[in-house]
Design a protein around this motif. Structure first.
Motif, mmCIF file in Angstrom:
data_model
loop_
_atom_site.group_PDB
_atom_site.id
_atom_site.type_symbol
_atom_site.label_atom_id
_atom_site.label_comp_id
_atom_site.label_asym_id
_atom_site.label_seq_id
_atom_site.Cartn_x
_atom_site.Cartn_y
_atom_site.Cartn_z
ATOM 1 N N LYS A 1 -2.976 0.593 -4.043
ATOM 2 C CA LYS A 1 -2.507 -0.763 -3.794
ATOM 3 C C LYS A 1 -1.839 -1.242 -5.073
ATOM 4 O O LYS A 1 -2.415 -1.118 -6.157
ATOM 5 N N GLU A 2 -0.644 -1.762 -4.939
ATOM 6 C CA GLU A 2 0.091 -2.218 -6.115
ATOM 7 C C GLU A 2 -0.570 -3.471 -6.655
ATOM 8 O O GLU A 2 -0.792 -4.440 -5.942
ATOM 9 N N ALA A 3 -0.897 -3.425 -7.932
ATOM 10 C CA ALA A 3 -1.541 -4.564 -8.583
ATOM 11 C C ALA A 3 -0.510 -5.642 -8.857
ATOM 12 O O ALA A 3 0.604 -5.350 -9.272
ATOM 13 N N ILE B 1 0.862 -1.180 0.000
ATOM 14 C CA ILE B 1 0.000 0.000 0.000
ATOM 15 C C ILE B 1 0.901 1.233 0.000
ATOM 16 O O ILE B 1 1.839 1.324 0.800
ATOM 17 N N HIS B 2 0.625 2.164 -0.901
ATOM 18 C CA HIS B 2 1.455 3.356 -1.062
ATOM 19 C C HIS B 2 0.594 4.614 -1.006
ATOM 20 O O HIS B 2 -0.606 4.563 -1.249
ATOM 21 N N ASN B 3 1.233 5.733 -0.728
ATOM 22 C CA ASN B 3 0.639 7.061 -0.891
ATOM 23 C C ASN B 3 1.339 7.724 -2.058
ATOM 24 O O ASN B 3 2.575 7.725 -2.123
ATOM 25 N N ILE B 4 0.550 8.289 -2.956
ATOM 26 C CA ILE B 4 1.098 9.065 -4.064
ATOM 27 C C ILE B 4 0.442 10.438 -4.006
ATOM 28 O O ILE B 4 -0.779 10.545 -3.972
ATOM 29 N N ILE C 1 -3.156 3.917 -11.645
ATOM 30 C CA ILE C 1 -1.932 4.659 -11.932
ATOM 31 C C ILE C 1 -0.921 3.711 -12.547
ATOM 32 O O ILE C 1 -0.732 2.587 -12.068
ATOM 33 N N LYS C 2 -0.278 4.163 -13.613
ATOM 34 C CA LYS C 2 0.803 3.404 -14.244
ATOM 35 C C LYS C 2 2.099 4.152 -13.963
ATOM 36 O O LYS C 2 2.217 5.345 -14.228
ATOM 37 N N PHE C 3 3.067 3.435 -13.402
ATOM 38 C CA PHE C 3 4.375 4.005 -13.079
ATOM 39 C C PHE C 3 5.415 3.066 -13.669
ATOM 40 O O PHE C 3 5.680 2.000 -13.116
ATOM 41 N N GLY C 4 5.962 3.423 -14.823
ATOM 42 C CA GLY C 4 6.867 2.517 -15.517
ATOM 43 C C GLY C 4 6.089 1.292 -15.963
ATOM 44 O O GLY C 4 5.087 1.396 -16.664
ATOM 45 N N ASP C 5 6.525 0.113 -15.512
ATOM 46 C CA ASP C 5 5.800 -1.123 -15.846
ATOM 47 C C ASP C 5 4.993 -1.639 -14.654
ATOM 48 O O ASP C 5 4.584 -2.790 -14.627
#
Length: 105
Positions: free
Chosen positions: A102-104, A57-60, A74-78
């Motif tokens: 949440k990172e997929a 789990i991240h905060n952006i 959100i797409k961040f790189g790959d």
């Protein structure tokens, strides 16, 4: 924390017709922005069906936008992140927007 140098893409789901008469959900980039801050809140690991799985789990934080929805990703790189909570107007000043994601896998 230094500002991340790489941009992120804000993507919205869009239904497109498929060849079987149904619909397929695809994500369309609505904007490319530079986050002001990115940090990890927590990571978890679980064992499901005899396999280890992990989530993060991240905060952006980005500059204020009024169009971001919880259905977006959100797409961040790959890497892809699903927005898991309502976008938060930091300090109610319409300057920054905090996204819990949440990172997929």
């Amino acid at each position: 924390m230094p500002r991340p140098r790489l941009p992120i893409e804000l993507q919205a789901p869009t239904k497109t017709p498929d060849s079987m008469g149904g619909f397929t959900t695809v994500y369309v980039t609505k904007a490319t922005v530079y986050p002001t801050r990115m940090n990890t809140l927590r990571t978890d690991e679980a064992i499901l069906a005899m396999q280890s799985t992990g989530t993060a789990i991240h905060n952006i934080e980005i500059r204020w936008r009024s169009d971001v929805k919880t259905s977006w990703r959100i797409k961040f790189g790959d890497r892809y992140f699903n927005i898991i909570g309502p976008p938060i107007d930091v300090n109610f000043q319409r300057k920054f927007l905090n996204l819990k994601v949440k990172e997929a896998a």
